[in-house]
Design an enzyme around this catalytic site. Structure first.
Site, short mmCIF file in Angstrom:
data_model
loop_
_atom_site.label_atom_id
_atom_site.label_comp_id
_atom_site.label_asym_id
_atom_site.label_seq_id
_atom_site.Cartn_x
_atom_site.Cartn_y
_atom_site.Cartn_z
N GLU A 1 0.86 -1.19 0.00
CA GLU A 1 0.00 0.00 0.00
C GLU A 1 0.89 1.23 0.00
O GLU A 1 1.72 1.41 0.89
CB GLU A 1 -0.94 0.06 1.21
CG GLU A 1 -1.90 1.27 1.09
CD GLU A 1 -2.85 1.46 2.27
OE1 GLU A 1 -2.79 0.70 3.24
OE2 GLU A 1 -3.65 2.42 2.20
N LYS B 1 -4.11 21.25 -7.92
CA LYS B 1 -3.53 22.24 -8.85
C LYS B 1 -2.66 21.55 -9.91
O LYS B 1 -1.88 20.64 -9.58
CB LYS B 1 -2.67 23.24 -8.07
CG LYS B 1 -3.50 24.16 -7.20
CD LYS B 1 -2.65 25.23 -6.59
CE LYS B 1 -3.53 26.06 -5.68
NZ LYS B 1 -2.80 26.67 -4.59
N GLU C 1 -9.00 4.63 7.06
CA GLU C 1 -9.45 5.71 7.97
C GLU C 1 -10.20 6.78 7.18
O GLU C 1 -11.26 7.24 7.59
CB GLU C 1 -8.27 6.40 8.66
CG GLU C 1 -7.65 5.63 9.79
CD GLU C 1 -6.58 4.69 9.28
OE1 GLU C 1 -6.18 4.80 8.10
OE2 GLU C 1 -6.17 3.81 10.06
N TYR C 2 -9.63 7.17 6.04
CA TYR C 2 -10.26 8.22 5.24
C TYR C 2 -11.61 7.75 4.70
O TYR C 2 -12.55 8.52 4.62
CB TYR C 2 -9.34 8.67 4.11
CG TYR C 2 -8.38 9.76 4.54
CD1 TYR C 2 -7.36 9.49 5.46
CD2 TYR C 2 -8.47 11.05 4.05
CE1 TYR C 2 -6.47 10.47 5.87
CE2 TYR C 2 -7.59 12.05 4.45
CZ TYR C 2 -6.59 11.75 5.35
OH TYR C 2 -5.72 12.73 5.76
N ASP D 1 -3.49 11.66 -1.74
CA ASP D 1 -3.65 13.12 -1.72
C ASP D 1 -4.03 13.61 -3.12
O ASP D 1 -3.36 13.26 -4.09
CB ASP D 1 -2.36 13.79 -1.25
CG ASP D 1 -2.03 13.43 0.20
OD1 ASP D 1 -2.98 13.33 1.02
OD2 ASP D 1 -0.84 13.24 0.52
#
Ligand code: SAM
Length: 224
Positions: free
Chosen positions: A44, A132, A204-205, A128
């Site tokens: 992971e 941009k 978790e996210y 993440d």
């Protein structure tokens, strides 16, 4: 998200038996030299607090797992939870008896640590988004990372990617096929997709964002 530094975490990570301190030494020999077996090796990238990979390692003792994480404090937390979970399960705390290890570094170094075709599967969970354009290269599904995965993944190995971020998901759905990866399964609502959700282990996210009502997107990709 800014993570508050935990005093002593750097030292603890540097001394931990669960964290591979010089991963380049095991390049090409992870299964034999680190895990002492010939099991499939699942990685992971950006594991964060690591619930997903720890849970997987307990559920599948016949596989080997590596959690790769850039942030020392986050990795420290995962390491501490792992020790606690091993203790609660009455399992040996000796890393030699465990099927999970951690690496603390930037995923840009993946090819320094793993030989061509050495990894059986790569998980990217809630990477993440870096929305941009100027940060495109930091996205873990950008072409430069896909090239690294192409090298370390075995021929028929897969990438499994989950996120609640539509921008990053759409970007990945475009970028993968343009870089010689075929999307073999996809859902825009994982938790309501009986087939793709079977055996799903939440990160978790994932727990946090699905509790807010966000749909979870998932794709599985293999070489085109
Ligand atoms: N996978 C976890 C989850 O789903 O709960 C954590 C998701 S968190 C948003 C993304 C994690 O990826 C962060 O802990 C971050 O430090 C890590 N990360 C981002 N870029 C990375 C890189 N280039 N190499 C290693 N880890 C990275």
């Amino acid at each position: 998200m800014r993570i508050r530094h935990i005093k002593g975490s750097d030292e603890a990570v540097a001394a931990s038996q669960y964290v591979i301190q010089e991963p380049e030494k095991f390049r090409g020999n992870w299964k034999k030299e680190v895990f002492g077996n010939d099991a499939e090796l699942f990685l992971e990238v950006g594991m964060g607090m690591g619930t997903f990979i720890r849970e997987n390692s307990f559920l599948h003792p016949d596989k080997d797992y590596i959690g790769f994480e850039l942030n020392t404090t986050v990795l420290y937390k995962s390491m501490k939870r792992y020790e606690k979970e091993l203790t609660e399960r009455g399992m040996s705390l000796d890393a030699k008896d465990c099927n999970l290890r951690f690496i603390r570094n930037d995923a840009r170094l993946l090819c320094d640590y793993f030989a061509d075709g050495e990894v059986d599967r790569i998980y990217l969970n809630f990477s993440d988004p870096w929305p941009k354009d100027k940060n495109e290269n930091k996205r873990l599904t950008s072409p430069q990372f896909l090239k690294l995965y192409d090298r370390i993944l075995k021929k028929d190995g897969v990438i499994e990617f989950k996120t609640d971020n539509r921008g990053l998901f759409d970007y990945s759905v475009e970028t993968l096929p343009a870089n010689n990866w075929a999307i073999k399964a996809i859902t825009y609502d994982l938790h309501n997709d009986a087939v793709m959700n079977e055996g799903n282990i939440m990160t978790e996210y994932e727990a946090k964002f699905s509790a807010k009502g966000n749909p979870i997107f998932k794709l599985i990709a293999e070489r085109a």
